[in-house]
Scaffold this motif. Structure first.
Motif, mmCIF file in Angstrom:
data_model
loop_
_atom_site.group_PDB
_atom_site.id
_atom_site.type_symbol
_atom_site.label_atom_id
_atom_site.label_comp_id
_atom_site.label_asym_id
_atom_site.label_seq_id
_atom_site.Cartn_x
_atom_site.Cartn_y
_atom_site.Cartn_z
ATOM 1 N N ALA A 30 39.539 39.107 39.945
ATOM 2 C CA ALA A 30 40.523 38.395 39.012
ATOM 3 C C ALA A 30 41.206 39.173 37.997
ATOM 4 O O ALA A 30 40.533 40.231 37.560
ATOM 5 C CB ALA A 30 39.895 36.913 38.623
ATOM 6 N N LEU A 31 42.243 38.966 37.638
ATOM 7 C CA LEU A 31 42.762 39.550 36.313
ATOM 8 C C LEU A 31 42.696 38.359 35.333
ATOM 9 O O LEU A 31 42.746 37.216 35.211
ATOM 10 C CB LEU A 31 44.159 39.831 36.572
ATOM 11 C CG LEU A 31 44.571 40.976 37.659
ATOM 12 C CD1 LEU A 31 46.018 41.079 37.867
ATOM 13 C CD2 LEU A 31 43.803 42.122 37.482
ATOM 14 N N LEU A 32 42.401 39.068 33.778
ATOM 15 C CA LEU A 32 42.393 38.088 32.792
ATOM 16 C C LEU A 32 43.527 38.409 32.018
ATOM 17 O O LEU A 32 44.122 39.239 31.771
ATOM 18 C CB LEU A 32 41.016 38.421 32.054
ATOM 19 C CG LEU A 32 40.793 37.863 30.753
ATOM 20 C CD1 LEU A 32 40.040 36.493 31.176
ATOM 21 C CD2 LEU A 32 39.356 38.442 29.875
ATOM 22 N N PHE A 33 43.948 36.948 31.379
ATOM 23 C CA PHE A 33 45.291 37.113 30.550
ATOM 24 C C PHE A 33 45.066 36.279 29.411
ATOM 25 O O PHE A 33 44.180 35.159 29.392
ATOM 26 C CB PHE A 33 46.309 36.539 31.290
ATOM 27 C CG PHE A 33 46.677 37.052 32.782
ATOM 28 C CD1 PHE A 33 47.287 38.231 33.071
ATOM 29 C CD2 PHE A 33 46.378 36.401 33.723
ATOM 30 C CE1 PHE A 33 47.288 38.883 34.329
ATOM 31 C CE2 PHE A 33 46.434 36.765 35.176
ATOM 32 C CZ PHE A 33 46.982 37.907 35.345
ATOM 33 N N GLY A 34 45.717 36.522 28.437
ATOM 34 C CA GLY A 34 45.668 35.937 27.056
ATOM 35 C C GLY A 34 46.726 34.968 27.354
ATOM 36 O O GLY A 34 47.588 34.951 28.157
ATOM 37 N N GLU A 35 46.963 33.824 26.481
ATOM 38 C CA GLU A 35 47.975 32.889 26.545
ATOM 39 C C GLU A 35 49.293 33.489 26.628
ATOM 40 O O GLU A 35 50.284 33.290 27.231
ATOM 41 C CB GLU A 35 47.627 31.694 25.501
ATOM 42 C CG GLU A 35 48.636 30.684 25.414
ATOM 43 C CD GLU A 35 48.053 29.460 24.740
ATOM 44 O OE1 GLU A 35 47.729 29.685 23.451
ATOM 45 O OE2 GLU A 35 48.489 28.240 25.248
ATOM 46 N N GLY A 36 49.631 34.658 25.921
ATOM 47 C CA GLY A 36 50.800 35.184 25.643
ATOM 48 C C GLY A 36 51.027 36.536 26.428
ATOM 49 O O GLY A 36 51.927 37.228 26.383
ATOM 50 N N ASP B 17 45.399 38.802 41.634
ATOM 51 C CA ASP B 17 46.342 39.952 41.379
ATOM 52 C C ASP B 17 47.720 39.606 41.880
ATOM 53 O O ASP B 17 48.868 39.964 41.702
ATOM 54 C CB ASP B 17 45.986 41.266 41.800
ATOM 55 C CG ASP B 17 45.543 41.426 43.016
ATOM 56 O OD1 ASP B 17 45.345 40.296 43.898
ATOM 57 O OD2 ASP B 17 44.932 42.568 43.508
ATOM 58 N N ARG B 18 47.614 39.168 43.149
ATOM 59 C CA ARG B 18 48.840 38.812 44.094
ATOM 60 C C ARG B 18 49.882 37.619 43.343
ATOM 61 O O ARG B 18 50.954 38.106 43.389
ATOM 62 C CB ARG B 18 48.735 38.255 45.461
ATOM 63 C CG ARG B 18 47.902 36.920 45.217
ATOM 64 C CD ARG B 18 47.374 36.507 46.894
ATOM 65 N NE ARG B 18 48.542 35.691 47.586
ATOM 66 C CZ ARG B 18 48.364 35.210 48.541
ATOM 67 N NH1 ARG B 18 47.312 34.873 48.983
ATOM 68 N NH2 ARG B 18 49.654 34.484 49.132
ATOM 69 N N TYR B 19 49.255 36.816 42.710
ATOM 70 C CA TYR B 19 50.194 36.162 41.840
ATOM 71 C C TYR B 19 50.744 36.474 40.603
ATOM 72 O O TYR B 19 51.773 36.507 40.093
ATOM 73 C CB TYR B 19 49.622 34.674 41.757
ATOM 74 C CG TYR B 19 49.427 34.181 43.069
ATOM 75 C CD1 TYR B 19 50.399 33.662 44.008
ATOM 76 C CD2 TYR B 19 48.050 33.871 43.480
ATOM 77 C CE1 TYR B 19 50.073 32.984 45.074
ATOM 78 C CE2 TYR B 19 47.669 33.164 44.733
ATOM 79 C CZ TYR B 19 48.770 32.543 45.699
ATOM 80 O OH TYR B 19 48.571 32.310 46.690
ATOM 81 N N ALA B 20 49.811 37.395 40.055
ATOM 82 C CA ALA B 20 50.061 37.968 38.655
ATOM 83 C C ALA B 20 51.167 39.014 38.946
ATOM 84 O O ALA B 20 52.151 39.075 38.198
ATOM 85 C CB ALA B 20 48.594 38.729 37.993
ATOM 86 N N LEU B 21 51.037 39.847 40.069
ATOM 87 C CA LEU B 21 52.296 40.715 40.324
ATOM 88 C C LEU B 21 53.547 39.978 40.758
ATOM 89 O O LEU B 21 54.579 40.702 40.191
ATOM 90 C CB LEU B 21 51.612 41.725 41.461
ATOM 91 C CG LEU B 21 50.461 42.718 40.850
ATOM 92 C CD1 LEU B 21 50.018 43.430 42.093
ATOM 93 C CD2 LEU B 21 50.636 43.546 39.895
ATOM 94 N N ALA B 22 53.449 39.231 41.465
ATOM 95 C CA ALA B 22 54.623 38.500 41.785
ATOM 96 C C ALA B 22 55.354 37.602 40.329
ATOM 97 O O ALA B 22 56.462 37.852 40.484
ATOM 98 C CB ALA B 22 54.302 37.356 42.880
#
Length: 826
Positions: free
Chosen positions: A359-365, A406-411
């Motif tokens: 999984a990839l980790l993201f902040g709110e922004g 990652d597939r959705y993050a990259l998309a």
């Protein structure tokens, strides 16, 4: 009860006991399964309805999914598992089988997210997990979030105190993730400049005004059609035999061998032997079943906090969330869900999943990447995740962290970049004044003027508003531009063709991207288009939209047109809604209302009102029923007798729509009853006969209605809206279902002369305003409502909005807006 006017045309008072009440697998007295997102035979169900009566809940609904894991297996898998498992297997591994054929189980769960929702809605599948879910439900979302933050801070402090030496981060990464980490370290060490890793040039400046191209030539002869149903690559006998051996060693049924190889590849046996929790990649397998399989293979080596187990669970939670439309999940919700799966240290499990690249980790922004200015402060833990600073301002708002695949993050990132590119590279000085002056309506003229000066435009409106994009396409082609409209379905393509009067102006989105329809590609590989209008844009998922935008050349114009009130896409994301919310481009709202009693009814539903409408021609009829059996009987009567007699609309042009697939009045039961009445037969072609109405799912999220024509050694021959399709024998069971009755998600983007919407009493939990809006709007000339939900219908319209989806596209678009783009926002 809010009643719709009119009466059933030509109905009689046949007794309800004559109704063909045929409960379907997975259904029963507990209620139908609300339709959820699909990628398979029960086709294209979207996430809003998957929540049933809990529509509007946010991403934390994954907690209930974790605590009630048994509800995730498709009803078919549950039944078949009971038939084929030995008692020892059920006790030790509990791995579901599929009665010798894993194809149906695979399709019903992996390709059909709706079956996941059905199991939970039916109630019968959720008993064993409900007790575990109760403790999690006692805390409010805010309390759970605060508690999780406190625990995380305590653990961070503890890890800081225990650190005696620097710990190498990213040791568990591989592939692209490892390359990215190496690049970051090379820049930080001064070995390479940061610009060395950015090969893509900046967006090109707006092109100079080009001379008009010659008018489009007459429609070219059709190119050979691209096969719509490619044959699956057969698994090698050696790989299947190796997987069967591993499954047998772990006490799992051999029927899972083929779906395991399909999911994991030729190396499936080795993967399962070293990491048994890879079995969760096989659709229909539940966490407790994978745990039993792992215990049989690993013995005492495995435990609830085994890193392989927790990483697989995180990946599964995110995959399940994607079936409900989310592209990311709140990290707090993931931690709570992991605790429901007996993970003792959810924080460590999440960090391990990030380190392993699951999984990839993201902040709110944005990304949760450490700031370069803080790198020397030692504020980064061994997983490369920036830790909270205990000296930070206590009044600062906590940053919400999200996890995503990652597939959705990259998309999403690719889509945001592509949309920004279209906004910034379009010629904004074009003068289409004369074309706008000849528009058929003020709204069409406004759309033409707006598109003349913008590379990206959002157009919203109902069915009647589709005339406005048609006028835009005609105007652009009159100016010598290569303009085209792409619809969600063949039915939408036909309606667009009727509006423009030119078959060369309309394609399906799938046909355009595959090359089977449209102008093809230019020498650079981009679509040879100057203007593309996408109709039914709410049905665009984030991956499909990213592929589409990437295929458009710099300087091309894109118009996203659709009705924001309908159900969203079957796949993950909410592209149309996010672009609207980000105000990343001009927006044109149609002022053309849908005509007639049905249009008046739909307009009221869109603002939360279920109004009585005057229907002197019985365009809208309500048929009250007492129970599901009577609902099935009345539905068959309407389709076969009443509607054809009163409106001269044949049965094959009337579409039945219901809330879910299971239950005594779901799509399965209705299709069985309708087949018995309209096209009885032995089902000698895999359960189908020539003349059967079917729905075919060639790819995740695509539901294509058709009619069976014949079958032979090549496969099942279908006629899908005039397009011949051959479904290979091995894929018939997994990708074709009867289609006299559909769910609302399957029907989205299409219309029929008449629609019969079935609302049995046990369907109340599956209703929401978007569901009712979508279902009621599928009939062009007539709508019958088989009504057994009493006050639940007006309640759903007034108080149950669309379920929110957690996505990142909106903030990405807002961050990418340039001053030039912002100034053009309407």
């Amino acid at each position: 009860m809010t009643a719709l006017p009119g009466e059933t045309p030509g109905t009689d008072d046949a007794p309800a006991e004559d109704a063909p009440a045929a409960p379907a697998p997975g259904g029963g007295a507990d209620g139908p399964s609300p339709d959820g997102p699909t990628a398979g035979p029960d086709a294209a169900e979207a996430p809003e309805a998957a929540a049933g009566g809990a529509a509007g809940a946010d991403a934390v609904d994954v907690v209930a999914e974790a605590a009630s894991a048994s509800s995730e297996e498709p009803p078919e898998a549950v039944e078949e598992s009971a038939k084929t498992e030995k008692p020892s297997e059920a006790a030790n591994s509990s791995v579901a089988s599929a009665d010798g054929s894993a194809a149906e189980e695979t399709s019903e769960a992996s390709a059909d997210g709706s079956e996941t929702a059905e199991a939970s809605a039916d109630g019968s599948e959720t008993a064993e997990g409900s007790a575990d879910a109760a403790p999690a439900a006692e805390l409010s979302e805010a309390q759970a979030e605060l508690a999780a933050q406190r625990e995380l801070r305590e653990r961070i402090e503890k890890r800081k105190a225990e650190k005696a030496a620097p710990i190498s981060a990213g040791g568990g990464l591989s592939g692209t993730a490892a390359d990215l980490l190496a690049a970051v370290r090379a820049v930080e060490s001064g070995e390479k400049a940061g610009t060395a890793f950015f090969a893509r040039a900046a967006p090109a400046p707006a092109p100079a005004p080009a001379s008009p191209r010659p008018a489009p030539a007459a429609a070219q002869p059709p190119r050979p059609a691209v096969p719509e149903v490619p044959a699956q690559q057969a698994a090698s006998p050696e790989a299947l035999e190796a997987v069967r051996a591993v499954l047998a060693q772990g006490g799992a049924p051999e029927a899972l061998a083929r779906p395991a190889v399909d999911a994991l590849g030729e190396q499936a046996a080795e993967l399962l032997r070293t990491d048994p929790w890879h079995l969760l990649a096989v659709s229909g397998v539940r966490p407790e079943q994978a745990d039993g399989f792992a215990r049989a293979l690993l013995g005492s080596e495995c435990g609830p906090d085994d890193g392989r187990r927790t990483a697989a669970l995180v990946g599964r939670l995110l995959e399940q969330a994607a079936l409900r439309g989310h592209t990311a999940l709140d990290a707090a919700a993931v931690r709570t869900a992991l605790a429901g799966h007996a993970v003792r240290d959810p924080d460590a499990a999440v960090l391990n999943a990030v380190e392993e690249g699951v999984a990839l980790l993201f902040g709110e922004g944005g990304d949760a990447e450490p700031d370069e200015t803080d790198a020397e402060d030692g504020e980064q833990d061994e997983d490369g995740v920036r830790e909270a600073d205990p000296t930070a301002d206590a009044d600062a708002a906590p940053v919400r962290m999200f996890l995503g695949l990652d597939r959705y993050a990259l998309a999403e990132e690719s889509l945001a970049d592509g949309l920004a590119r279209l906004v910034n590279t379009c010629e904004k000085t074009a003068d289409w004044t004369e074309a706008a002056a000849g528009a058929p309506s003020p709204s069409a003229a406004e759309l033409i003027r707006t598109v003349a000066s913008a590379g990206l435009v959002v157009h919203s409106g109902g069915e009647a508003a589709r005339a406005e994009p048609a006028a835009l396409i005609a105007a652009a082609r009159g100016l010598g531009l290569r303009a085209l409209g792409a619809a969600h379905s063949e039915d939408g393509r036909r309606r667009l063709t009727a509006a423009t009067g030119d078959p060369a102006t309309a394609v399906t989105l799938a046909g355009l991207l595959s090359g089977a329809q449209g102008p093809g590609r230019d020498e650079d590989g981009a679509l040879a288009l100057d203007l593309l209008v996408v109709l039914d844009a709410p049905q665009l998922d984030v991956e499909g939209a990213a592929v589409l935008v990437e295929a458009l050349a710099d300087g091309a114009r894109l118009v996203l047109s659709g009705d924001p009130g309908v159900l969203g896409s079957a796949g993950a994301g909410r592209v149309f809604a996010d672009v609207l919310a980000a105000r990343a481009c001009p927006q044109v709202v149609s002022r053309t209302p849908d005509p007639g009693p049905i249009g008046e009814l739909i307009s009221g539903i869109g603002i939360g009102e279920l109004n009585q409408v005057d229907a002197p021609g019985k365009e809208v009829v309500i048929v009250p029923v007492r129970d599901a059996g009577e609902a099935v009987h009345r539905t068959v009567q309407l389709v076969a007798d009443s509607v054809p007699r009163a409106f001269s609309i044949p049965a094959e042009e009337t579409q039945v729509i219901t809330v879910g697939h299971g239950g005594a009045a779901g799509t399965r039961a209705l299709n069985e009853a309708l087949k018995q009445r309209l096209n009885p037969g032995p089902g000698r072609f895999g359960g189908f006969d020539p003349g059967d109405r079917v729905v075919h799912v060639p790819a995740p999220g695509r539901a294509v209605p058709g009619v069976v024509r014949s079958a032979d050694g090549e496969g099942l021959h279908l006629d899908c809206g005039g397009v011949p399709v051959v479904v290979p024998q091995e894929r018939v069971e997994s990708s074709v279902r009867h289609g006299w009755a559909l769910s609302a998600h399957q029907a989205a983007g299409m219309r029929w002369p008449a629609a019969v919407v079935v609302l049995p009493g046990d369907a109340a939990q599956g209703l929401s305003r978007p569901w009712v809006y979508t279902a009621f709007g599928r009939g062009e000339r007539h709508l019958s409502v088989v009504h057994g939900v009493d006050r639940a219908l007006p309640h759903a319209v007034a108080e149950v909005p669309a379920q929110e989806r957690t996505t990142r596209l909106r903030p990405l678009l807002e961050a990418l807006l340039t001053p030039d783009a912002a100034s053009s926002t309407g």
